[in-house]
Write a protein that holds these residues in place. Structure first.
Motif, short mmCIF file in Angstrom:
data_model
loop_
_atom_site.label_atom_id
_atom_site.label_comp_id
_atom_site.label_asym_id
_atom_site.label_seq_id
_atom_site.Cartn_x
_atom_site.Cartn_y
_atom_site.Cartn_z
N GLN A 147 86.89 30.69 39.46
CA GLN A 147 87.67 31.91 39.35
C GLN A 147 87.70 32.40 37.89
O GLN A 147 87.51 33.59 37.61
N GLN A 148 87.93 31.45 36.98
CA GLN A 148 87.99 31.78 35.55
C GLN A 148 86.62 32.31 35.08
O GLN A 148 86.55 33.28 34.32
N ARG A 149 85.55 31.67 35.55
CA ARG A 149 84.21 32.09 35.16
C ARG A 149 83.92 33.51 35.68
O ARG A 149 83.40 34.36 34.96
N VAL A 150 84.29 33.71 36.95
CA VAL A 150 84.08 35.04 37.54
C VAL A 150 84.92 36.07 36.79
O VAL A 150 84.45 37.19 36.48
N ILE A 151 86.18 35.72 36.49
CA ILE A 151 87.06 36.64 35.75
C ILE A 151 86.46 36.95 34.39
O ILE A 151 86.43 38.10 33.95
N ASN A 152 85.96 35.91 33.72
CA ASN A 152 85.34 36.12 32.39
C ASN A 152 84.10 37.00 32.50
O ASN A 152 83.87 37.87 31.64
#
Length: 196
Positions: A147-152
């Motif tokens: 999720q964090q990677r996608v958000i970034n």
């Protein structure tokens, strides 16, 4: 009675020696015959009776010895049988005691085995729960990381698009004089940062 005395007195009344016959007069012949037979038996039978008595006595003694020997063998056999029976009973008791001991050990092993199986089962269940919990935590961490990677990535794209949009707007709005002033202001700002 008269006939008895007549038979002793009248010897001439008897048949001659050449002929043989039966006298059917019981009273006259039986007493004589019996007395003659008894006399002959007593006279000739003394040795026979003595030897018969001796043989009978010997036979009785050997029979007595034989019976004593047989009785002794029977008693010895009974005694040996009793000793063997006692030994067999003793061995049977030892075997029974050993059997009871083995049964107790088997029961103890069974109980210990069941408790060991239960412990292993609980350990396996606990280990499975811990593994599942770790997998759940790993899954959650992976999901959060993704999720964090996608958000970034989304932020970076949005930032790039915004930057491109801003640059496009700036490039269309800036003229060369404004452009030179912006460059000079930035150079001055960088120079003052360097000095500090």
């Amino acid at each position: 009675m008269k006939n008895v005395t007549d038979s002793f007195l009248s010897w001439g009344y008897w048949p001659s020696a050449g002929s043989f016959g039966f006298n059917t007069d019981i009273l006259s012949t039986n007493l004589i015959n019996l007395s003659v037979v008894l006399g002959v038996l007593i006279f000739f039978g003394k040795g026979v009776c003595a030897s018969c008595l001796h043989v009978c006595k010997y036979n009785l003694l050997s029979l007595s010895d034989l019976l004593d020997n047989r009785k002794q063998r029977i008693l010895n056999t009974i005694r040996n049988s009793e000793e063997l029976r006692g030994g067999a009973i003793e061995q049977l008791e030892k075997v029974r005691a050993r059997l009871r001991k083995v049964q107790l050990e088997a029961d103890q092993f069974r109980v210990n085995g069941y408790s060991e199986i239960e412990k292993e089962k609980l350990n396996l269940i606990n280990s499975s729960y811990k593994t599942l919990e770790q997998l759940e935590n790993y899954k959650n961490e992976t999901i959060q990381f993704e999720q964090q990677r996608v958000i970034n990535q989304v932020r970076q794209r949005v930032f790039q698009q915004a930057l491109q949009g801003a640059l496009g707007t700036l490039n269309s709005c800036l003229n060369s004089e404004l452009h030179l002033r912006t460059i000079s202001a930035n150079i001055n700002m960088l120079g003052s940062i360097k000095e500090n």
